[in-house]
Design an enzyme around this catalytic site. Sequence first.
Site, PDB file in Angstrom:
ATOM      1  N   ASP A 197     -14.966   5.031 -10.674  1.00  0.00           N
ATOM      2  CA  ASP A 197     -13.623   4.484 -10.466  1.00  0.00           C
ATOM      3  C   ASP A 197     -13.027   4.070 -11.809  1.00  0.00           C
ATOM      4  OD1 ASP A 197     -12.425   2.939  -7.598  1.00  0.00           O
ATOM      5  OD2 ASP A 197     -11.418   2.633  -9.524  1.00  0.00           O
ATOM      6  N   TYR A 225       3.622  12.281  -1.121  1.00  0.00           N
ATOM      7  CA  TYR A 225       2.221  11.880  -0.915  1.00  0.00           C
ATOM      8  C   TYR A 225       1.518  12.847   0.037  1.00  0.00           C
ATOM      9  CZ  TYR A 225      -1.651   9.390   1.226  1.00  0.00           C
ATOM     10  OH  TYR A 225      -2.883   9.073   1.735  1.00  0.00           O
ATOM     11  N   ILE A 279      11.090  -5.931   8.406  1.00  0.00           N
ATOM     12  CA  ILE A 279      10.834  -4.800   9.307  1.00  0.00           C
ATOM     13  C   ILE A 279      11.696  -3.645   8.801  1.00  0.00           C
ATOM     14  CG2 ILE A 279      11.006  -3.910  11.650  1.00  0.00           C
ATOM     15  CD1 ILE A 279      10.614  -6.688  12.718  1.00  0.00           C
ATOM     16  N   PHE A 280      11.026  -2.592   8.336  1.00  0.00           N
ATOM     17  CA  PHE A 280      11.772  -1.462   7.764  1.00  0.00           C
ATOM     18  C   PHE A 280      12.242  -0.517   8.866  1.00  0.00           C
ATOM     19  CE2 PHE A 280       8.904  -2.146   3.873  1.00  0.00           C
ATOM     20  CZ  PHE A 280       9.844  -2.952   3.254  1.00  0.00           C
TER      21      PHE A 280
HETATM   22  N1  UFG Z   1       6.361  -1.727   7.283  1.00  0.00           N
HETATM   23  C1  UFG Z   1       7.323  -2.693   7.471  1.00  0.00           C
HETATM   24  N2  UFG Z   1       7.351  -3.728   6.600  1.00  0.00           N
HETATM   25  C2  UFG Z   1       6.497  -3.839   5.544  1.00  0.00           C
HETATM   26  C3  UFG Z   1       5.540  -2.843   5.359  1.00  0.00           C
HETATM   27  C4  UFG Z   1       5.484  -1.786   6.244  1.00  0.00           C
HETATM   28  O1  UFG Z   1       8.117  -2.622   8.406  1.00  0.00           O
HETATM   29  O2  UFG Z   1       6.606  -4.814   4.773  1.00  0.00           O
HETATM   30  C5  UFG Z   1       6.287  -0.613   8.228  1.00  0.00           C
HETATM   31  C6  UFG Z   1       6.454   0.745   7.573  1.00  0.00           C
HETATM   32  O3  UFG Z   1       7.797   1.102   7.449  1.00  0.00           O
HETATM   33  C7  UFG Z   1       5.651   1.635   8.527  1.00  0.00           C
HETATM   34  C8  UFG Z   1       4.551   0.707   9.060  1.00  0.00           C
HETATM   35  O4  UFG Z   1       5.006  -0.613   8.803  1.00  0.00           O
HETATM   36  O5  UFG Z   1       6.474   2.012   9.597  1.00  0.00           O
HETATM   37  C9  UFG Z   1       3.225   0.908   8.356  1.00  0.00           C
HETATM   38  O6  UFG Z   1       3.470   0.873   6.948  1.00  0.00           O
HETATM   39  P1  UFG Z   1       2.314   0.773   5.874  1.00  0.00           P
HETATM   40  O7  UFG Z   1       2.987   0.662   4.542  1.00  0.00           O
HETATM   41  O8  UFG Z   1       1.335  -0.274   6.255  1.00  0.00           O
HETATM   42  O9  UFG Z   1       1.558   2.160   6.041  1.00  0.00           O
HETATM   43  P2  UFG Z   1       2.137   3.646   5.993  1.00  0.00           P
HETATM   44  O10 UFG Z   1       2.223   4.135   7.406  1.00  0.00           O
HETATM   45  O11 UFG Z   1       3.377   3.760   5.181  1.00  0.00           O
HETATM   46  O12 UFG Z   1       1.048   4.416   5.160  1.00  0.00           O
HETATM   47  C10 UFG Z   1      -0.331   4.221   5.345  1.00  0.00           C
HETATM   48  C11 UFG Z   1      -1.047   4.562   4.053  1.00  0.00           C
HETATM   49  C12 UFG Z   1      -0.894   6.017   3.750  1.00  0.00           C
HETATM   50  C13 UFG Z   1      -1.269   6.843   4.951  1.00  0.00           C
HETATM   51  C14 UFG Z   1      -0.495   6.413   6.151  1.00  0.00           C
HETATM   52  C15 UFG Z   1      -0.884   7.150   7.386  1.00  0.00           C
HETATM   53  O13 UFG Z   1      -0.521   3.776   2.982  1.00  0.00           O
HETATM   54  O14 UFG Z   1      -1.720   6.334   2.660  1.00  0.00           O
HETATM   55  O15 UFG Z   1      -0.742   5.046   6.388  1.00  0.00           O
HETATM   56  O16 UFG Z   1       0.021   6.803   8.421  1.00  0.00           O
HETATM   57  F1  UFG Z   1      -0.995   8.143   4.731  1.00  0.00           F
END
Ligand code: UFG
Length: 326
Positions: A31, A139, A205-206
């Site tokens: 790493d 990604y 909440i996005f």
């Molecule tokens: N979200 C919010 N507010 C936040 C953070 C996230 O509403 O502060 C929402 C996002 O928009 C999304 C959900 O919560 O709809 C999950 O978001 P995360 O950032 O926790 O995770 P992601 O789904 O974007 O991505 C993660 C990993 C990726 C992987 C993916 C698979 O980071 O590497 O899951 O779904 F590919």
Amino acid sequence: MRILVVGGAGYVGSHCLQKLLATHHDAWAYDNLSQGHREAVPEGRLIIGDLLDTDLLIKTMKTHGIDVVLHFAAKALVGESVVRPDMYYKTNVTGTLSLLDAMVAADVKKIVFSSTCAVFGSVPPPITENLPKNPINPYGFTKLVIERALADYAAAFELEAAALRYFNACGASADGSIGEDHDPESHLIPIVLQVALGQRPHVQIFGTDYPTPDGTCIRDYVHVEDLADAHLRVINHLKAGQLVDYNLGTGVGVSVREVIETARRVTGKPIAVVESPRRSGDPAVLMGDASKALRELGWSAKFKAIELVIESAWAWHQANPSGFRK
Ligand code: UFG
């Protein structure tokens, strides 16, 4: 077996390393500590090196007589990949090709690759392995490029490769020794728990206008220890000259609002929210069908209920409010 865990100081990698050592494999983390934590790796098990340093990878594989590579090292944030695709192509594509070239040079045949459900883009759930793969963010595309490279390298160089497509990794180790700690944090569950700890005023909440029952995105939250378990199983199901692939999810979809509501119950804290615009690159729904993993690997998620996942993450966050920084 002698196993090199590339990205073994990172979130999923360190949980897998812990499980390998607990089951008496000889394993080392490789790493560069750009995102991983030295504290997540047991004493004497960390080799500091970069994915792009092919010569050091070859030397490491030869010195330790490596049989299997588990490859976790990657940039893995959907939103970031949209604004900085350069970093994603460099680390995820160029870096992984460097690792594959090192394996060929060192005559290491087995590799398990951390892929993602983001390779599918927006497909109707539940997502099986054979659905079309049309990623909607850089990604997901970088991971898909490597899946193809793995199939080509496997055929040409007799490698035995697996792509494990994670849904949303979450939770922490049962013994509380390691957990999720990103800097900066962008994942939903740790952010929600940081609000519960009083470290943030609210969670955004996005997007509240998605075509889902409550208007927020639905994800499949799969526990990091379940993911580690799948890695151990797939090592015994690799096939010479081929890439095998498995989707690793729980089959349960949970919305952003449901995560927050569950966290309120688990933590007993109010957890303020601010409704915000959509985040670029987010599909509305991602939910896995892991029946192939069950059929062929005997794997299924033990942590199916979101309460259990959040309890596990909450235990780590309460005990380690600053993550690995003491
Ligand atoms: N979200 C919010 N507010 C936040 C953070 C996230 O509403 O502060 C929402 C996002 O928009 C999304 C959900 O919560 O709809 C999950 O978001 P995360 O950032 O926790 O995770 P992601 O789904 O974007 O991505 C993660 C990993 C990726 C992987 C993916 C698979 O980071 O590497 O899951 O779904 F590919």
